[in-house]
Scaffold this active site. Structure first.
Site, PDB file in Angstrom:
ATOM      1  N   PRO A  44      -8.187   1.925  -4.546  1.00  0.00           N
ATOM      2  CG  PRO A  44      -7.385   3.701  -5.775  1.00  0.00           C
ATOM      3  CD  PRO A  44      -7.114   2.273  -5.471  1.00  0.00           C
ATOM      4  CD  GLU A  45     -13.667  -0.539  -2.090  1.00  0.00           C
ATOM      5  OE1 GLU A  45     -14.904  -0.598  -2.091  1.00  0.00           O
ATOM      6  OE2 GLU A  45     -12.969  -1.014  -1.192  1.00  0.00           O
TER       7      GLU A  45
END
Length: 286
Positions: A2-3
């Site tokens: 996840p960013e």
DNA sequence: AGAGCTGTTACCAA
DNA sequence: TTTGGTAACAGCTC
């Protein structure tokens, strides 16, 4: 994996689960290395009985403020995720930490177990060195341009640096550089004010667009990012990431993949020039 | 079957 | 200060 957009989506999911205002009645740790600080025993003891006051995001960190003034921080690294679980359901293969509430459990799952949690009195110790939030109004074009010129570094590497800007990872770095028409190897201190403006605008557009799609899910394997059990749809919008060899949506030339700073880097060699010279030929606007 | 890839980050060496 | 290599770990793709 996840960013920023995925972490933002996770925070929204956690809030919509109704966790804010609820008491953490039990804590179970199945993989000790996930708890970075304090010790697992102290972590469990001090977290038990706390009420979650708010759930927000800082960079790629999930910040759960507790009613006693402390904070539970989580970084998902590559494959971390949170899932609600009915009480009394058995432990899953990748369950690492389980928080028990009165009506449900929240499980932190992480196949690769790279993710980390902290229970801290102040945010400074963990988040203190993070760079600005991309959407912070105080991050003006002028400030951004100045910060770019504080480093002599390839743009791709600098965008991945969380102390320079908080929240970008490999996907959105590549996508932002494409959107701005800048080559990943371009030196950060060579950017003109107008180019810095283009880059900041591109970063905000790419992130905002992904958040509105519920983030980017790639494939459907274990550890893949999902929101409320469903894949985010931003992968449909990707212009260069994992599109090696495919036609550039803007000029039709094949997308190239190189390795920079040990990371796969995708770009259009025609639209993203090193010199910043105008692009010849028939192309669509960015 | 086996090699090489992966959305993150910390640490060490040059 | 910067880049590059390695490491954590496990699954996926070819």
């Amino acid at each position: 994996m996840p960013e920023l957009p995925e972490v933002e989506t996770v925070c929204r999911d956690l809030r919509s689960l109704g966790l804010v205002g609820k008491c953490i009645e039990s804590v179970r740790i199945f993989r000790e290395r996930i708890v970075s600080a304090p010790s697992c025993a102290t972590f469990s003891a001090n977290l038990t009985g706390a009420v979650i006051a708010s759930i927000t995001r800082r960079g790629k960190f999930i910040v759960m403020a507790l009613d006693d003034g402390r904070f539970l921080l989580t970084h998902l690294r590559m494959t971390g995720s949170f899932s609600p679980r009915l009480k009394d359901t058995p432990e899953g293969l990748y369950d690492r930490v389980r928080l028990g509430f009165h009506d449900l459990d929240l499980v932190y799952q992480d196949p690769r177990a790279f993710g980390r949690m902290w229970l801290v009195q102040s945010l400074e110790s963990v988040l203190g060195k993070l760079g600005p939030e991309p959407f912070d109004p105080a991050l003006t074009t002028r400030v951004f341009h100045t910060r770019l010129h504080m480093h002599h570094k390839m743009l791709k590497s600098l965008l991945l640096d969380q102390e320079f800007l908080a929240g970008l990872g490999n996907i959105y770095s590549d996508e932002s550089l494409f959107e701005a028409g800048l080559h990943p190897k371009r030196e950060s201190d060579s950017l003109l004010p107008e180019e810095a403006d283009r880059l900041l605008t591109a970063i905000r557009m790419v992130l905002d667009s992904s958040i509105s799609q519920g983030g980017t899910s790639l494939g459907d394997g274990v550890g893949n990012f999902t929101s409320n059990g469903h894949a985010g749809t931003n992968s449909m919008q990707l212009r260069v990431y994992q599109r090696t060899g495919q036609a550039c949506v803007r000029c039709g030339q094949p997308i190239e993949r190189i390795v920079l700073g040990q990371r796969g880097t995708h770009f259009c060699p025609h639209c993203q020039t090193l010199t910043g010279e105008p692009i010849a030929g028939q192309v669509r606007p960015f």
